[in-house]
Design a protein around this motif. Structure first.
Motif, PDB file in Angstrom:
ATOM      1  N   SER A 182       2.971   8.422  -2.988  1.00 26.71           N
ATOM      2  CA  SER A 182       2.857   7.251  -2.111  1.00 26.71           C
ATOM      3  C   SER A 182       1.564   6.472  -2.350  1.00 26.71           C
ATOM      4  O   SER A 182       1.530   5.253  -2.199  1.00 26.71           O
ATOM      5  N   ASP A 235       8.863  11.960  -1.621  1.00 29.22           N
ATOM      6  CA  ASP A 235       9.809  11.913  -0.503  1.00 29.22           C
ATOM      7  C   ASP A 235      10.859  10.859  -0.832  1.00 29.22           C
ATOM      8  O   ASP A 235      10.614   9.660  -0.681  1.00 29.22           O
ATOM      9  N   ASP A 291      11.822   8.216   1.539  1.00 30.05           N
ATOM     10  CA  ASP A 291      10.897   7.089   1.630  1.00 30.05           C
ATOM     11  C   ASP A 291      11.381   6.034   0.638  1.00 30.05           C
ATOM     12  O   ASP A 291      11.436   6.277  -0.567  1.00 30.05           O
ATOM     13  N   ASN A 330       8.930   5.307  -2.321  1.00 30.05           N
ATOM     14  CA  ASN A 330       8.932   6.400  -3.298  1.00 30.05           C
ATOM     15  C   ASN A 330      10.176   6.327  -4.169  1.00 30.05           C
ATOM     16  O   ASN A 330      10.114   6.430  -5.405  1.00 30.05           O
TER      17      ASN A 330
END
Length: 233
Positions: free
Chosen positions: A28, A60, A63, A66
């Motif tokens: 991230s 993740d 996400d 991501n």
């Protein structure tokens, strides 16, 4: 010649020294600023001590950023084909962003070529940014007059004071903070899991992964301000 707008520092080693902990950067911390900066029309390059594939973790896929980063061909190429320091012409980059990890502490902290790149960009009136353990890449950067780049600057404090004395991760955070303070940094503490970002002139620092989105937005804002002031485009 490689010529970009913002240069991202990442580490090459996957673990800090003999530690079994992962030393890859948190995805991230790269993905959010990268997406923000590139979607605004600017170019990002990645450099690491050894070049090539850069280790990362904290993925993740729920996400969306991501997920986007890992599925974007250009972004994926950037972290699997990072540049080596000798391939970088510092004057070509008005901004540098140092991404933290435990691996960065042993891999970037004493890397002379990367420190020289950061020094040159700063002394060319460019922007220097760092997140979390990326401070390892700022810790020993000195300027032409022999002073530390971070001396007298406000920085977002990484992490919190350790609750358990033998917790390696917390102990490393405490040690890093103390070393920064020895070099004259004014550490501004934030609550855990907040998006604390501190801007002190051309120096931008984020406390950790929770700061990733705000870091991207702040770097972009300051970068646009820089471009306007020096009329590069």
């Amino acid at each position: 010649m490689n010529k970009g707008d913002v240069l991202f520092f990442v580490n090459s080693q996957n673990s800090p020294g003999s530690s079994e902990k992962s030393g890859g950067f948190h995805l991230s911390e790269a993905a959010y600023p990268y997406k923000t900066i590139t979607e605004a029309g600017f170019k990002v390059d990645f450099v690491s001590p050894e070049g090539g594939i850069a280790p990362f973790d904290g993925v993740d896929l729920d996400d969306t950023v991501n997920d986007w980063f890992l599925n974007d061909k250009a972004a994926r190429k950037k972290i699997t084909q990072t540049l080596r320091p000798e391939q970088i012409t510092s004057h070509d980059y008005p901004a540098v962003y140092i991404i933290g990890s435990l691996g960065a502490i042993s891999d970037i902290e004493n890397n002379g070529p990367l420190q020289t790149i950061a020094q040159t960009i700063w002394e060319n009136q460019g922007i220097v940014a760092s997140i979390g353990y990326g401070y390892a890449g700022l810790l020993n950067v000195t300027l032409s007059d022999g002073s530390y780049l971070i001396d007298g600057k406000k920085l977002a404090a990484p992490g919190n004071e350790p609750n358990v004395a033998d917790n390696a991760l917390s102990f490393t955070t405490k040690m890093l903070r103390e070393e920064l303070e020895k070099r004259g940094a004014d550490m501004v503490r934030a609550e855990p899991e907040t998006d604390s970002v501190i801007t002190d002139g051309r120096l931008i620092t984020g406390s950790g992964t929770a700061s990733a989105s705000a870091m991207g937005q702040t770097i972009l804002k300051e970068f646009k301000k820089y471009l306007y002031q020096v009329d590069l485009r």
